[in-house]
Scaffold this motif. Sequence first.
Motif, PDB file in Angstrom:
ATOM      1  N   UNK A   1       0.837  -1.207   0.000  1.00  0.00           N
ATOM      2  CA  UNK A   1       0.000   0.000   0.000  1.00  0.00           C
ATOM      3  C   UNK A   1       0.871   1.255   0.000  1.00  0.00           C
ATOM      4  N   UNK A   2       1.908   1.265   0.837  1.00  0.00           N
ATOM      5  CA  UNK A   2       2.800   2.431   0.891  1.00  0.00           C
ATOM      6  C   UNK A   2       3.484   2.690  -0.432  1.00  0.00           C
ATOM      7  N   UNK A   3       3.953   1.639  -1.081  1.00  0.00           N
ATOM      8  CA  UNK A   3       4.621   1.795  -2.374  1.00  0.00           C
ATOM      9  C   UNK A   3       3.667   2.366  -3.417  1.00  0.00           C
ATOM     10  N   UNK A   4       2.457   1.839  -3.452  1.00  0.00           N
ATOM     11  CA  UNK A   4       1.469   2.335  -4.421  1.00  0.00           C
ATOM     12  C   UNK A   4       1.095   3.790  -4.130  1.00  0.00           C
ATOM     13  N   UNK A   5       1.026   4.165  -2.854  1.00  0.00           N
ATOM     14  CA  UNK A   5       0.677   5.546  -2.496  1.00  0.00           C
ATOM     15  C   UNK A   5       1.776   6.521  -2.905  1.00  0.00           C
ATOM     16  N   UNK A   6       3.029   6.164  -2.653  1.00  0.00           N
ATOM     17  CA  UNK A   6       4.137   7.039  -3.059  1.00  0.00           C
ATOM     18  C   UNK A   6       4.176   7.175  -4.567  1.00  0.00           C
TER      19      UNK A   6
ATOM     20  N   UNK B   1      -5.573   0.150   8.379  1.00  0.00           N
ATOM     21  CA  UNK B   1      -5.679   1.370   9.204  1.00  0.00           C
ATOM     22  C   UNK B   1      -4.326   2.023   9.461  1.00  0.00           C
ATOM     23  N   UNK B   2      -3.283   1.212   9.719  1.00  0.00           N
ATOM     24  CA  UNK B   2      -1.953   1.787   9.931  1.00  0.00           C
ATOM     25  C   UNK B   2      -1.449   2.470   8.663  1.00  0.00           C
ATOM     26  N   UNK B   3      -1.662   1.834   7.521  1.00  0.00           N
ATOM     27  CA  UNK B   3      -1.227   2.422   6.251  1.00  0.00           C
ATOM     28  C   UNK B   3      -1.992   3.709   5.964  1.00  0.00           C
ATOM     29  N   UNK B   4      -3.297   3.704   6.235  1.00  0.00           N
ATOM     30  CA  UNK B   4      -4.120   4.900   6.011  1.00  0.00           C
ATOM     31  C   UNK B   4      -3.598   6.074   6.840  1.00  0.00           C
ATOM     32  N   UNK B   5      -3.252   5.806   8.100  1.00  0.00           N
ATOM     33  CA  UNK B   5      -2.732   6.868   8.969  1.00  0.00           C
ATOM     34  C   UNK B   5      -1.376   7.360   8.475  1.00  0.00           C
ATOM     35  N   UNK B   6      -0.477   6.420   8.158  1.00  0.00           N
ATOM     36  CA  UNK B   6       0.882   6.806   7.742  1.00  0.00           C
ATOM     37  C   UNK B   6       0.861   7.580   6.424  1.00  0.00           C
ATOM     38  N   UNK B   7       0.048   7.128   5.476  1.00  0.00           N
ATOM     39  CA  UNK B   7      -0.047   7.810   4.184  1.00  0.00           C
ATOM     40  C   UNK B   7      -0.616   9.211   4.372  1.00  0.00           C
TER      41      UNK B   7
ATOM     42  N   UNK C   1      -0.424  11.149   7.023  1.00  0.00           N
ATOM     43  CA  UNK C   1       0.577  12.027   7.631  1.00  0.00           C
ATOM     44  C   UNK C   1       1.630  12.440   6.611  1.00  0.00           C
ATOM     45  N   UNK C   2       2.036  11.509   5.735  1.00  0.00           N
ATOM     46  CA  UNK C   2       3.035  11.841   4.717  1.00  0.00           C
ATOM     47  C   UNK C   2       2.488  12.855   3.725  1.00  0.00           C
ATOM     48  N   UNK C   3       1.258  12.682   3.303  1.00  0.00           N
ATOM     49  CA  UNK C   3       0.664  13.614   2.337  1.00  0.00           C
ATOM     50  C   UNK C   3       0.478  15.004   2.933  1.00  0.00           C
ATOM     51  N   UNK C   4       0.410  15.092   4.258  1.00  0.00           N
ATOM     52  CA  UNK C   4       0.291  16.401   4.899  1.00  0.00           C
ATOM     53  C   UNK C   4       1.527  17.254   4.695  1.00  0.00           C
ATOM     54  N   UNK C   5       2.657  16.648   4.298  1.00  0.00           N
ATOM     55  CA  UNK C   5       3.865  17.432   4.034  1.00  0.00           C
ATOM     56  C   UNK C   5       3.776  18.168   2.706  1.00  0.00           C
TER      57      UNK C   5
END
Length: 400
Positions: A33-38, A342-348, A350-354
């Motif tokens: 999920x993280x890889x696809x989001x980035x 849920x962990x991926x949703x939170x981490x993604x 927070x990253x997008x907030x940058x």
Amino acid sequence: LLLKEGVASGAGKGRVRKVLMGAQFAIALFMVVGTLAVFAQLHWMRTTDLGFRKENLLSITMPQPPGEDTLAWDALRPLKEELQRESFVTGATFTQSLPGQSGGRWVLQVNTPEGRIDKPMPILGTDADFPALLGIELVAGRYFDPDLPSDESGSVIVNESAVKAFGWKDPLAEKVYVPNDTQSPEPQQELTVIGVVKDFHYASLHTPIEPICLFRSNKRYGPRQLVLRLAPGDVGAQLASLQKRWNTLRPNDDWEAIFLTDSIAQLYQAEDKLFRVFTAFAVLTILLTVMGLYGLAYFTAKQRTREIGIRRVMGAPLIDIVRRMNREFVVLLGFALLVAFPLAFYAIGRWLETFAYHTDISPLLYASALLITLLVTVLTVSVQAYRAAVADPVKALRYE
């Protein structure tokens, strides 16, 4: 650890096996999920409309003579016309900086409903051709006119964010003031707003769009860059032709040129590195998951050898045995999903907030991650299930 029979056997150890496999599933889902989001954010940054046409713009670094050497500055100005002689050059402009590059920031004075205020603002010093060459959309008023002397030192173009921030009802009736030194209360220079352009991203997408002013560069000082718009074609041949002409005109000055798309891409090097790291770890995690699945499926098939043999003798179809073998692992994957997503949703998030501007993460991204992991799981387990199902049922019934 999961490949050891001692861990995979026994009721208590069986629960440990399931916990370890579930954790491995959760890590794999999180990484995919993280890889696809980035990747989605990087793709969006490369393809989103920045408010100007960035393609085929070549920025050439100009020589910088001493500021007081006006003759040296004047000798540089014909370069614009000379390089436009190339048939593939469709336009040119001088500018102090380009979107995506660090430009100047001045403290200017503007009128607001609350009175005149000092406002630190980014500025772009350009010639009259800059807005049209970049394709910056005009909302009100006009661009700079090279035939109007007043535009050289008494005019300014602002963006929509400036109009909103200062509460201007009629921006073309407003002025921008360049303050004098602190000892003098009178403004040094008064600039008339002649145009309003649509907001464009002149900085990284990490940064929100601020009010910005576009000035005509002072002829006493040379521009830092000459920007050319090139027609689509053989880029290598075009650059070679331009460099040859440059070397003829300025044999003692180095040729330094970069495409604006490459310059903008440099703003997101950290994100590129993050994508490569996530991709590498996602691939490694999936490989480890496959190894664990393969070993656990082997032990599961070994423990259920008699059951499989009986079902085969009773006429159970091959697909039924494969489905039963997969059921346990799919259930584990489902529990892992409840933890990983849920962990991926939170981490993604927070990253997008940058980023001041970012893409929306579609639910399809999570569905894609689940599908990838599910396919890997089913294919790996099915290999072992098929081998157990096609084995000689007589030998299976003798298995203790």
